[in-house]
Enzyme design. Structure first.
Site, PDB file in Angstrom:
ATOM      1  N   GLU A 113       2.841  -3.791 -15.000  1.00  0.00           N
ATOM      2  CA  GLU A 113       1.514  -3.831 -14.474  1.00  0.00           C
ATOM      3  C   GLU A 113       0.802  -4.467 -15.551  1.00  0.00           C
ATOM      4  OE1 GLU A 113       0.655  -1.049 -10.891  1.00  0.00           O
ATOM      5  OE2 GLU A 113       0.132   0.026 -12.769  1.00  0.00           O
TER       6      GLU A 113
ATOM      7  N   HIS B 172       0.834   5.512 -16.462  1.00  0.00           N
ATOM      8  CA  HIS B 172      -0.267   4.332 -16.016  1.00  0.00           C
ATOM      9  C   HIS B 172      -1.161   3.869 -16.572  1.00  0.00           C
ATOM     10  CE1 HIS B 172      -2.880   2.473 -13.437  1.00  0.00           C
ATOM     11  NE2 HIS B 172      -1.931   2.195 -12.395  1.00  0.00           N
TER      12      HIS B 172
ATOM     13  N   GLY C 199      -5.491  -1.167  -4.794  1.00  0.00           N
ATOM     14  CA  GLY C 199      -6.683  -1.147  -3.683  1.00  0.00           C
ATOM     15  C   GLY C 199      -6.242  -1.648  -2.415  1.00  0.00           C
TER      16      GLY C 199
ATOM     17  N   ASN D 239      -0.624   3.353  -4.554  1.00  0.00           N
ATOM     18  CA  ASN D 239      -1.271   4.277  -5.503  1.00  0.00           C
ATOM     19  C   ASN D 239      -2.665   4.368  -5.197  1.00  0.00           C
ATOM     20  OD1 ASN D 239      -2.364   5.660  -7.754  1.00  0.00           O
ATOM     21  ND2 ASN D 239      -2.121   3.641  -9.426  1.00  0.00           N
TER      22      ASN D 239
HETATM   23  P1  PGA Z   1      -4.579  -2.660  -7.861  1.00  0.00           P
HETATM   24  O1  PGA Z   1      -3.892  -1.424  -8.861  1.00  0.00           O
HETATM   25  O2  PGA Z   1      -3.524  -3.384  -6.889  1.00  0.00           O
HETATM   26  O3  PGA Z   1      -5.780  -2.225  -7.483  1.00  0.00           O
HETATM   27  O4  PGA Z   1      -4.685  -3.823  -9.028  1.00  0.00           O
HETATM   28  C1  PGA Z   1      -2.799  -1.222  -9.106  1.00  0.00           C
HETATM   29  C2  PGA Z   1      -2.375  -0.147  -9.863  1.00  0.00           C
HETATM   30  O5  PGA Z   1      -3.096   0.158 -10.966  1.00  0.00           O
HETATM   31  O6  PGA Z   1      -1.331   0.368  -9.751  1.00  0.00           O
END
Ligand code: PGA
Length: 249
Positions: free
Chosen positions: A166, A95, A230, A8
């Site tokens: 998440e 999301h 990230g 993402n």
């Molecule tokens: P992150 O983001 O790996 O930077 O924590 C994950 C996401 O929001 O899909």
């Protein structure tokens, strides 16, 4: 359906950077034919990337980070599922950053799912609790949230979706949930889902996934894949996440 890793990219990268990164994703896909590798670039890059990489391997695809719960019409700034048809195979729905900054939610989640399925795009429905708490409390909250998001969908429609667990407290914090915590959440969601729809859901995990924890996450049989933020923005960490997740799966 095998395992899947979705990068993402959020609101990052210019077109030149996105093109180079997509190229590296294709190499990862070629290296791991048994997992599906998905890139979710910013919307304006989806068309040029789709055109540049039309020779993509079968286990590579693009995803949209966003989709409207409305059909085509007078909705300034929205993107309809029908406009994404043929460009992406997946689309994130609900999301937490869309919910938080753009107040997405309510019946528009289920409406978006229906519109995506009607356009042959697999919805990736995101869910997760705000804060870490006791297992009983978060499981109850999560299933209540899912029930609200999926209201009006048939078991057949739900069965065509992917889901991404998440937890909000883990996204972008550098502190992913522990495998044990993830496993417990997935187990309780599956109990709920079996009762509600008579099926088990394919569930991905997202929230500060890096190459450091991809291997141990890969050992979780209950986990269908990863949604990576990230660590998906650079070729090397993303490659390592996929390699380690694939190897331990
Ligand atoms: P992150 O983001 O790996 O930077 O924590 C994950 C996401 O929001 O899909």
């Amino acid at each position: 359906m095998g395992r899947i890793v979705i990068g993402n990219w959020k609101m990052n990268l210019n077109l030149a950077e996105a093109t180079v990164l997509a190229q590296s994703y294709l190499k990862v896909a070629e290296k791991h034919p048994h997992i599906t590798i998905v890139a979710a670039p910013s919307l304006p890059w989806i068309v040029p990337l789709h055109e540049a990489f039309h020779w993509q391997p079968p286990n590579f695809a693009f995803a949209s980070q966003v989709v409207s719960g409305y059909p085509e019409g007078a909705y300034t700034g929205d993107i309809a599922a029908s406009q994404l048809k043929g460009l992406v195979k997946y689309a994130l729905v609900g999301h937490s950053e869309r919910r938080r900054y753009h107040h997405e939610g309510g019946s528009l989640i289920a409406d978006a799912v229906k519109l995506l399925l009607g356009n042959k795009i697999t919805p990736v429905v995101c869910f997760g609790e705000m804060a870490q708490s006791t297992q009983k409390a978060f499981s109850a909250q999560i299933t209540l949230d899912l029930e609200r998001d999926l209201v009006g969908l048939t078991p057949d429609e739900v069965g065509q979706c992917l889901f991404a667990y998440e937890p909000l407290w883990a996204i972008g914090t550098g502190h992913p949930a522990s495998p044990d915590y993830i496993h417990k959440v997935i187990a309780s969601v599956q109990v709920w889902s079996r009762g509600q729809y008579g099926l088990e859901l394919p569930i991905l995990y997202g929230g500060s996934v890096t190459e450091d924890d991809a291997q141990v996450l890969g050992r979780l049989d209950s986990l269908r894949g990863l949604l990576v933020g990230g660590a998906s923005l650079h070729a090397r960490p993303f490659d390592l996440v996929c390699s380690r997740f694939a190897k331990s799966g």
